[in-house]
Design a protein around this motif. Structure first.
Motif, PDB file in Angstrom:
ATOM      1  N   ARG A 129       3.614  18.786 -17.554  1.00  0.00           N
ATOM      2  CA  ARG A 129       3.780  17.445 -18.124  1.00  0.00           C
ATOM      3  C   ARG A 129       4.639  17.540 -19.375  1.00  0.00           C
ATOM      4  NH1 ARG A 129      -1.599  14.530 -20.123  1.00  0.00           N
ATOM      5  NH2 ARG A 129      -1.510  16.380 -21.430  1.00  0.00           N
ATOM      6  N   GLN A 130       5.823  16.970 -19.265  1.00  0.00           N
ATOM      7  CA  GLN A 130       6.758  17.004 -20.394  1.00  0.00           C
ATOM      8  C   GLN A 130       6.949  15.569 -20.859  1.00  0.00           C
ATOM      9  OE1 GLN A 130      10.649  18.321 -19.298  1.00  0.00           O
ATOM     10  NE2 GLN A 130      11.153  19.063 -21.326  1.00  0.00           N
ATOM     11  N   LEU A 131       6.545  15.294 -22.080  1.00  0.00           N
ATOM     12  CA  LEU A 131       6.567  13.914 -22.543  1.00  0.00           C
ATOM     13  C   LEU A 131       7.982  13.405 -22.754  1.00  0.00           C
ATOM     14  CD1 LEU A 131       3.522  13.937 -24.959  1.00  0.00           C
ATOM     15  CD2 LEU A 131       3.644  13.108 -22.603  1.00  0.00           C
ATOM     16  N   ASN A 132       8.843  14.312 -23.197  1.00  0.00           N
ATOM     17  CA  ASN A 132      10.204  13.898 -23.527  1.00  0.00           C
ATOM     18  C   ASN A 132      11.145  14.977 -23.008  1.00  0.00           C
ATOM     19  OD1 ASN A 132      12.664  13.695 -24.874  1.00  0.00           O
ATOM     20  ND2 ASN A 132      11.723  12.842 -26.711  1.00  0.00           N
ATOM     21  N   PRO A 133      12.146  14.611 -22.197  1.00  0.00           N
ATOM     22  CA  PRO A 133      13.005  15.639 -21.600  1.00  0.00           C
ATOM     23  C   PRO A 133      13.757  16.485 -22.619  1.00  0.00           C
ATOM     24  CG  PRO A 133      13.826  13.413 -21.117  1.00  0.00           C
ATOM     25  CD  PRO A 133      12.485  13.254 -21.761  1.00  0.00           C
ATOM     26  N   ARG A 134      13.843  16.010 -23.854  1.00  0.00           N
ATOM     27  CA  ARG A 134      14.521  16.804 -24.881  1.00  0.00           C
ATOM     28  C   ARG A 134      13.573  17.774 -25.582  1.00  0.00           C
ATOM     29  NH1 ARG A 134      19.416  18.047 -24.814  1.00  0.00           N
ATOM     30  NH2 ARG A 134      19.015  18.798 -26.903  1.00  0.00           N
ATOM     31  N   GLN A 135      12.291  17.652 -25.287  1.00  0.00           N
ATOM     32  CA  GLN A 135      11.339  18.549 -25.949  1.00  0.00           C
ATOM     33  C   GLN A 135      11.329  19.910 -25.272  1.00  0.00           C
ATOM     34  OE1 GLN A 135       7.521  16.698 -25.874  1.00  0.00           O
ATOM     35  NE2 GLN A 135       7.859  15.630 -27.790  1.00  0.00           N
ATOM     36  N   TYR A 136      11.093  20.930 -26.052  1.00  0.00           N
ATOM     37  CA  TYR A 136      11.011  22.269 -25.507  1.00  0.00           C
ATOM     38  C   TYR A 136       9.591  22.643 -25.110  1.00  0.00           C
ATOM     39  CZ  TYR A 136      15.810  22.878 -26.890  1.00  0.00           C
ATOM     40  OH  TYR A 136      17.166  22.733 -26.999  1.00  0.00           O
ATOM     41  N   THR A 137       8.636  21.777 -25.483  1.00  0.00           N
ATOM     42  CA  THR A 137       7.257  22.099 -25.147  1.00  0.00           C
ATOM     43  C   THR A 137       6.706  21.113 -24.129  1.00  0.00           C
ATOM     44  OG1 THR A 137       6.532  20.791 -27.017  1.00  0.00           O
ATOM     45  CG2 THR A 137       6.654  23.168 -27.342  1.00  0.00           C
ATOM     46  N   ALA A 138       5.725  21.577 -23.413  1.00  0.00           N
ATOM     47  CA  ALA A 138       5.063  20.725 -22.423  1.00  0.00           C
ATOM     48  C   ALA A 138       3.681  21.328 -22.186  1.00  0.00           C
ATOM     49  CB  ALA A 138       5.864  20.713 -21.129  1.00  0.00           C
ATOM     50  N   ASP A 139       2.917  20.694 -21.322  1.00  0.00           N
ATOM     51  CA  ASP A 139       1.635  21.307 -20.993  1.00  0.00           C
ATOM     52  C   ASP A 139       1.342  21.165 -19.504  1.00  0.00           C
ATOM     53  OD1 ASP A 139       0.822  18.720 -20.670  1.00  0.00           O
ATOM     54  OD2 ASP A 139      -0.485  18.651 -22.409  1.00  0.00           O
ATOM     55  N   ILE A 140       0.278  21.837 -19.104  1.00  0.00           N
ATOM     56  CA  ILE A 140      -0.188  21.747 -17.723  1.00  0.00           C
ATOM     57  C   ILE A 140      -1.628  21.245 -17.825  1.00  0.00           C
ATOM     58  CG2 ILE A 140      -0.787  23.074 -15.651  1.00  0.00           C
ATOM     59  CD1 ILE A 140       1.551  24.940 -16.259  1.00  0.00           C
ATOM     60  N   PRO A 141      -1.860  19.971 -17.487  1.00  0.00           N
ATOM     61  CA  PRO A 141      -3.182  19.400 -17.725  1.00  0.00           C
ATOM     62  C   PRO A 141      -4.336  20.246 -17.155  1.00  0.00           C
ATOM     63  CG  PRO A 141      -1.653  17.686 -17.099  1.00  0.00           C
ATOM     64  CD  PRO A 141      -0.907  18.970 -16.975  1.00  0.00           C
ATOM     65  N   LEU A 142      -4.074  20.935 -16.068  1.00  0.00           N
ATOM     66  CA  LEU A 142      -5.149  21.724 -15.456  1.00  0.00           C
ATOM     67  C   LEU A 142      -5.476  23.002 -16.245  1.00  0.00           C
ATOM     68  CD1 LEU A 142      -6.304  20.682 -12.715  1.00  0.00           C
ATOM     69  CD2 LEU A 142      -5.383  22.770 -11.727  1.00  0.00           C
ATOM     70  N   LEU A 143      -4.576  23.407 -17.114  1.00  0.00           N
ATOM     71  CA  LEU A 143      -4.806  24.627 -17.903  1.00  0.00           C
ATOM     72  C   LEU A 143      -4.747  24.253 -19.384  1.00  0.00           C
ATOM     73  CD1 LEU A 143      -2.449  27.048 -15.891  1.00  0.00           C
ATOM     74  CD2 LEU A 143      -4.927  26.861 -15.673  1.00  0.00           C
ATOM     75  N   PRO A 144      -5.865  23.757 -19.921  1.00  0.00           N
ATOM     76  CA  PRO A 144      -5.822  23.157 -21.261  1.00  0.00           C
ATOM     77  C   PRO A 144      -5.434  24.118 -22.388  1.00  0.00           C
ATOM     78  CG  PRO A 144      -8.027  22.975 -20.265  1.00  0.00           C
ATOM     79  CD  PRO A 144      -7.165  23.701 -19.288  1.00  0.00           C
ATOM     80  N   ASN A 145      -5.694  25.380 -22.228  1.00  0.00           N
ATOM     81  CA  ASN A 145      -5.371  26.278 -23.347  1.00  0.00           C
ATOM     82  C   ASN A 145      -3.971  26.877 -23.220  1.00  0.00           C
ATOM     83  OD1 ASN A 145      -5.992  27.589 -25.774  1.00  0.00           O
ATOM     84  ND2 ASN A 145      -6.555  29.453 -24.679  1.00  0.00           N
ATOM     85  N   LEU A 146      -3.121  26.190 -22.472  1.00  0.00           N
ATOM     86  CA  LEU A 146      -1.790  26.748 -22.214  1.00  0.00           C
ATOM     87  C   LEU A 146      -0.707  25.812 -22.738  1.00  0.00           C
ATOM     88  CD1 LEU A 146      -0.307  29.056 -20.397  1.00  0.00           C
ATOM     89  CD2 LEU A 146       0.129  27.140 -18.899  1.00  0.00           C
TER      90      LEU A 146
END
Ligand SMILES: Nc1ncnc2c1ncn2[C@@H]1O[C@H](COP(=O)(O)OP(=O)(O)OP(=O)(O)O)[C@@H](O)[C@H]1O
Ligand SMILES: O=P(O)(O)OC[C@H]1O[C@H](OP(=O)(O)OP(=O)(O)O)[C@H](O)[C@@H]1O
Length: 462
Positions: free
Chosen positions: A155-172
């Motif tokens: 899940r990447q909130l903004n295509p210009r962001q370098y960070t994102a997350d994976i909702p299924l793996l909360p500590n990642l």
């Protein structure tokens, strides 16, 4: 190294900055971490968050310059004040155009010189696990697709962001990086896990024992690193690396000129193959044009379909393949052994990847069949070459009520068959009395325990 955050950005001389809300500052407990919230003055509900890590290889000044650049990308009209309150480097900057946004920033950036090597010493304290994924290029999309197929949607909130997350793996935390930077950052400790081409791991990892391949065959990004020479001219009769190494033409004064982007693997390979007089030059793209231009005699580059070589009158030679590559899941051994949560996340990702890849191309077929017993039905099924399934068919009785009594006239059979042979399997099923055939896609096939996991544990001495 200090830590803290500035209050919301202060007002500028044009007094159009509005940043009194505490929402405009986001505090991260992690050191060297910045977080911004960009607030539209006219609408306090419209917020954008930027998160990122101060790059230890940049000076604070360079870092802040990059940050300003990123902010502009986040919205073409962003103007504001960037302030880093607790670091040795404090910047207050006003932009020329009218300010519509307030930007606040907390950081603990330290004055690490640009040339500081990305070694483990630059590792920041953090509790979250970091996965590096290719930010662009041919690996990017397929990597996200593969993870999505494993229910690990990024899940990447903004295509210009370098960070994102994976909702299924909360500590990642997911970090989008160039493939080569993923390998570098695994070695420096800035990332724990990554997905890149094996060629990139080999070239930029240079045999570093801290890098461990967790899954070596993610089944995309297939290519090979190979030596190629012109089809014609002095190479017309040269078809193997041995023949190339026996050419007397190459001397210390006039070496074989090889151009490559793989300046570690290329020369190492040529040396191992016994080529003595070689001059390596490096270039980034369109290497196939160099021999025709007369600036190189040979190239060492990635090949997949072979079209680019063919179109440029080049050929591969026998024994000239440096390595075969495809996308791999790679990890830092140090992280696996010492950072909390890395091993667990790796296990889950590996299990999902393996189970998904095992299921790819396989289809579940369910049918009903008349029979006297489960064994008799199983015998009939097993007599057909395309119906043996993974470990044989599952045969279960179908109970029905007749004349007030529970009877079994039919049996349900479940078999997993390759998608390629599906039609043949259906035909064979029908020929032995199968009816009501249902076909469904498989998401996962989980095996008992994956050999790759056992291998990883043994590589970690566990
Ligand atoms: N035909 C191909 N040519 C090049 N790379 C391929 C090919 N097929 C698969 N790949 C894989 O894709 C990777 C290249 O991806 P990409 O072009 O995005 O990276 P890059 O050129 O290393 O990126 P950057 O130049 O931004 O660092 C290779 O490292 C390899 O693993
Ligand atoms: O065997 P093929 O299927 O023809 O693929 C090989 C080509 O693909 C890659 O180039 P890319 O398109 O990534 O451009 P680049 O050389 O600029 O990196 C590689 O460097 C080859 O030139």
């Amino acid at each position: 190294m200090g830590h803290g955050c500035c209050p919301s950005s202060s007002s500028s001389s044009n007094s159009r900055l509005d940043s009194t809300s505490s929402d405009s500052t986001l505090i991260s407990p992690q050191k060297n971490f910045f977080a911004l919230k960009l607030r539209k003055r006219s609408n306090s509900f419209e917020m954008e968050t930027m998160k990122g890590l101060f790059n230890p290889t940049l000076t604070p000044q360079q870092q802040m310059r990059r940050l300003r650049h990123e902010c502009r990308y986040a919205d073409g009209q962003i103007q504001g004040v960037i302030k880093s309150s607790t670091s040795p480097y404090v910047e207050r900057r006003q932009f020329r155009r009218p300010c519509r946004y307030a930007i606040a920033c907390c950081s603990t950036v330290t004055a690490i010189g640009r040339d500081a090597a990305p070694t483990a010493t630059a590792q920041v304290e953090r509790s979250v696990v970091r996965l590096g994924l290719p930010s662009k290029g041919r690996m990017a999309e397929e990597t996200l697709n593969l993870l999505k197929s494993c229910q690990l949607t990024v899940r990447q909130l903004n295509p210009r962001q370098y960070t994102a997350d994976i909702p299924l793996l909360p500590n990642l935390e997911v970090w989008f990086q160039r493939p080569k930077d993923i390998v570098r950052k695994l070695q420096s400790g800035d990332l724990d896990l990554g997905i890149v081409g094996y060629d990139t791991v080999s070239e930029y990892g240079q045999g570093n024992e801290d890098l461990v391949i967790v899954h070596d065959a993610l089944e995309y990004g297939a290519c090979r690193l190979a030596l190629a020479i012109p089809k014609e001219g002095i190479f017309e009769n040269i078809n193997s690396i041995d023949e190339l190494s026996r050419m007397t033409k190459w001397t210390a004064e006039r070496p074989l000129r090889v151009v490559t982007g793989f300046t570690y693997l290329g020369p190492k390979f040529l040396k191992e193959k016994g080529l003595k007089h070689v001059a390596i030059t490096t270039a980034d793209g369109a290497l196939e044009s160099y021999p025709a231009m007369g600036t190189a005699d040979a190239i060492v580059d990635l090949v997949s379909s072979g079209t680019t070589l063919r179109e440029n009158n080049l050929k591969e030679v026998e024994g000239g393949t440096v390595l075969q590559s495809q996308a791999v899941f790679v990890a830092s051994k140090r992280s696996l052994s010492s950072r909390e949560g890395v091993l667990e996340i790796t296990h889950e990702m590996l299990e999902r990847l393996e189970a998904h890849l095992s299921a790819t191309g396989e289809i579940m077929v369910t049918a009903n069949m008349r029979g006297n017993s489960a064994e008799e039905v199983a015998e009939r099924v097993l007599s057909q070459t395309s119906l043996s399934g993974l470990q044989g068919p599952t045969v279960s009785p179908v109970y029905c009520l007749r004349d007030g009594k529970v009877k079994v006239d039919y049996y349900a059979i479940n078999i997993v068959v390759p998608q390629k042979t599906l039609y043949k399997s259906i035909q064979q099923l029908r020929s032995i009395g199968g009816s009501g055939v249902l076909v469904s896609k498989l998401t996962y096939i989980f095996d008992e325990e994956t050999p790759r996991w056992r291998k990883l544990l043994s590589q970690l001495g566990m």
